[in-house]
Design an enzyme around this catalytic site. Structure first.
Site, PDB file in Angstrom:
ATOM      1  CE1 TYR A  95      -3.832   2.188   0.348  1.00  0.00           C
ATOM      2  CE2 TYR A  95      -3.307   2.475   2.666  1.00  0.00           C
ATOM      3  CZ  TYR A  95      -4.073   2.794   1.560  1.00  0.00           C
ATOM      4  OH  TYR A  95      -5.075   3.727   1.683  1.00  0.00           O
ATOM      5  CD  GLU A 114      -8.764   4.482  -3.442  1.00  0.00           C
ATOM      6  OE1 GLU A 114      -8.019   5.377  -2.997  1.00  0.00           O
ATOM      7  OE2 GLU A 114      -9.683   3.969  -2.785  1.00  0.00           O
ATOM      8  CG  ASP A 115      -6.060   6.983  -6.350  1.00  0.00           C
ATOM      9  OD1 ASP A 115      -6.505   7.586  -5.360  1.00  0.00           O
ATOM     10  OD2 ASP A 115      -4.988   6.380  -6.339  1.00  0.00           O
ATOM     11  CG  ASP A 137     -10.517   5.314   0.504  1.00  0.00           C
ATOM     12  OD1 ASP A 137     -11.031   5.398   1.633  1.00  0.00           O
ATOM     13  OD2 ASP A 137      -9.301   5.139   0.330  1.00  0.00           O
ATOM     14  CG  ASP A 138      -9.334   9.084  -3.712  1.00  0.00           C
ATOM     15  OD1 ASP A 138      -8.276   8.761  -3.173  1.00  0.00           O
ATOM     16  OD2 ASP A 138      -9.765   8.525  -4.736  1.00  0.00           O
ATOM     17  CE  LYS A 142      -6.792   2.968  -1.324  1.00  0.00           C
ATOM     18  NZ  LYS A 142      -7.074   3.848  -0.202  1.00  0.00           N
ATOM     19  CG  ASN A 158      -0.184   9.123   0.812  1.00  0.00           C
ATOM     20  OD1 ASN A 158       0.755   9.153   1.596  1.00  0.00           O
ATOM     21  ND2 ASN A 158      -1.409   8.803   1.181  1.00  0.00           N
ATOM     22  NE  ARG A 202      -7.064  12.430  -7.022  1.00  0.00           N
ATOM     23  CZ  ARG A 202      -6.447  11.933  -5.943  1.00  0.00           C
ATOM     24  NH1 ARG A 202      -5.213  12.257  -5.680  1.00  0.00           N
ATOM     25  NH2 ARG A 202      -7.083  11.083  -5.147  1.00  0.00           N
TER      26      ARG A 202
END
Length: 603
Positions: free
Chosen positions: A130, A272-273, A295-296, A201, A445, A183
């Protein structure tokens, strides 16, 4: 597929108030000989007992000595420690990828041992599977690719997704993590190489939440890439075309979501992303129709909110004083706006009505105010009016250092993706905060994108700060026996519990109330003694227990909001009449743990 001799549902039939951990029963396989050794789901390597070797046609295909599961675990860890010793002094990126490769080879060979290693050594391996190593893996994914994991849906598959979804061999899927690669962390558009994020994840879901690994599915939605470097790379494995936009893009996501929920109506989808515009658009588009979350936006917000509430406790104030906290957020993307939305909801709950919190939002053009032209609709609710900032001597587009000096915030929170933006001048200005114990959250991150390092934060902002980061940093030696504690404000504390709670409750959707319950549960997990030492988040070593507690909070919130439909034979009525302790027991009993099942061959 694994077959469990006992299940939570079976336990409930016998006694509606007692659950016990499921014991793996015999697993039916339709393979023999070398085919079993080449299947990571069934392969036990040298742990196959002699009787099993005989009935499965394995005698002679393995060395004669039978090695126990525990011995296999210890042998792998010795190989891993040897790798650590032999790569000392090499560049960090080289070492991280070497560690990822050794774990990936185990994953390819023996799934059960792989997950046992992860669970028993999560503190060591979370940074490898991760954050932060997963970002490096995504950047190099085309070159690292050896065998496919998960599924790939592309713009070329339009009209075919409803049939494609049946190509996945698992009859049941509980958890899906989906990305379009637009992203990835703070690294930008990585196209199809972003598949590393869903894979990582979901490994965390298995290790932390005990989701059965045969019921997880990482998915890449490849709609092209605008990364010219990738488009010119001969090794790039994705579509060589610009990203789809507008209705073309949404039609692809719509078709995918319909296909997934046609085959697996109860599957939870974690987005996600996704780049900001699509992150917010898809969340609003699907959240009332499917059991999904982003999640973001929501996971990051929940982890940040837990840290912000912990900061209030660290300052020696009652939680209700959160409404008075002056918070400067640097970064107006999906994560930054998600934090502000959830924080505003928390303030509104505390005051029992419409709230006007002391939040200041900055993007690359400085402080966002109502005077700005073409303001993003998602950021508009947090734009300051001239009347709110005139007394502070601020105006539209004020710089970060100006805002910090004039506002004197209690919290400086970074989700900008710009490494080092909290420079020496900004950090020194935080010493003038109106709080006796100001907080600095450098949450971007991977590590190179962190707004500041832990060492710089304590050096320039002072020893009294509370510090949190998205990527792992070591605690800081402040001298005289004092330690500056580094808190990793990592989404892995929250998203596994959100998914687990939604799954065991059979929630129709994931509501704001369920997410708030998750954040508040995480915030309350830390003891008062730990809080006073500057510790906001628990040790990753206890991630399974943390996840069980958060899963319980989410499950009970779903029941309270009448969103729970139950799972298997544990229906909403049974859930409704469970005490908190009984719910914890039920949640824990639903968590998968890696143990070798006896294999029985069937033609």
């Amino acid at each position: 597929m694994w077959r469990l001799a006992r299940s939570a549902a079976a336990n409930l039939r016998r006694s509606p108030r007692r659950f016990s951990t499921a014991i793996p029963g015999p697993c039916i396989v339709h393979k023999r000989g070398a085919d079993i050794l080449h299947d990571p789901w069934f392969n036990k390597d040298t742990a196959f007992p002699i009787t099993e070797r005989d009935r499965l046609g394995l005698r002679g295909l393995l060395p004669p000595r039978v090695i126990s599961f525990e011995h296999q675990h210890d042998r792998f860890m010795e190989s891993y420690r040897s790798l650590e010793r032999n790569t000392k002094g090499h560049p960090d990126g080289f070492v991280s990828l070497a560690k990822w490769r050794i774990l990936n080879r185990l994953h390819d060979r023996n799934e059960t041992l792989y997950y046992r290693v992860l669970i028993d050594n999560i503190e060591d391996f979370a940074p490898i599977i991760y954050t932060p190593t997963v970002g490096l893996v995504c950047q190099n994914y085309s070159g690292l690719f050896r065998r496919p994991r998960g599924m790939y849906f592309s713009a070329k598959d339009k009209g075919e997704m409803m049939s494609m979804i049946y190509n996945w061999p698992a009859q049941k899927v509980d958890m899906i993590v989906l990305t379009d690669g637009s992203r990835i962390l703070g690294l930008g558009d990585l196209g199809v190489q972003g598949i590393g994020i869903p894979i990582g994840k979901l490994d965390v879901y298995v290790a932390a939440a005990g989701i059965n690994p045969q019921r997880i599915l990482p998915i890449m939605l490849d709609v092209g890439t605008n990364n010219e470097k990738l488009l010119q790379d001969p090794l790039y494995l994705g579509l060589r075309q610009p990203r789809l936009e507008g209705e073309e893009y949404l039609s692809i996501v719509d078709e995918f979501m319909e296909a997934v929920h046609e085959r697996w109506p109860k599957a939870i989808v974690q987005f996600e992303d996704f780049q900001m515009k699509w992150a917010f658009e898809t969340l609003q588009r699907y959240r009332k129709k499917f059991c999904m979350f982003n999640d973001d936006i929501q996971g990051t917000a929940g982890v940040a909110l837990a840290g912000l509430l912990g900061t209030v406790r660290a300052q020696g104030l009652p939680l209700t004083d959160f409404v008075n906290q002056k918070i400067v957020v640097v970064g107006a993307g999906s994560a930054g706006l998600g934090v502000l939305n959830m924080a505003k909801q928390a303030v509104s709950r505390m005051v029992g009505g419409e709230a006007h919190p002391h939040f200041f939002l900055l993007d690359k053009d400085g402080l966002i105010t109502r005077a700005r032209k073409d303001i993003d609709p998602s950021a508009a609710p947090f734009a300051k009016t001239p009347g709110e900032i005139e007394g502070l001597g601020l105006k539209e587009g004020a710089s970060l250092i100006e805002v910090v000096k004039k506002v004197k915030p209690d919290v400086l929170l970074g989700l900008s993706g710009v490494g080092g933006i909290f420079n020496e001048e900004v950090l020194k200005a935080m010493q003038e905060s109106d709080s006796a114990k100001p907080a600095i959250f450098a949450m971007s991150n991977p590590t190179m994108n962190a707004e500041c390092t832990a060492v710089d934060a304590f050096k320039h902002a002072g020893e009294k700060i509370v510090f949190a980061s998205g990527s792992p940093f070591k605690n800081v030696d402040l001298g005289n026996g004092k330690v500056g504690h580094v808190n990793q404000a990592n989404n892995m504390y929250l998203f596994p519990g959100i998914g687990l709670g939604a799954l065991v409750s059979g929630a129709r959707v994931i509501s704001d109330g369920m997410l708030q319950a998750a954040a508040e549960c995480l915030a309350s997990y830390i003891t008062e003694e730990e809080i006073q030492r500057g510790i906001l988040y628990p040790s990753v070593k206890s991630i399974r227990d943390i996840t069980a507690q958060i899963g319980t909070a989410v499950c009970r919130a779903a029941v309270a909001e009448e969103l729970a439909e139950g799972r298997c034979e544990v229906g909403p009525k049974e859930l409704m009449h469970m005490s908190k302790e009984e719910t914890v027991e039920y949640v824990k009993s639903s968590m998968w743990y890696p143990i070798y099942s006896p294999l029985v061959h069937e033609k």
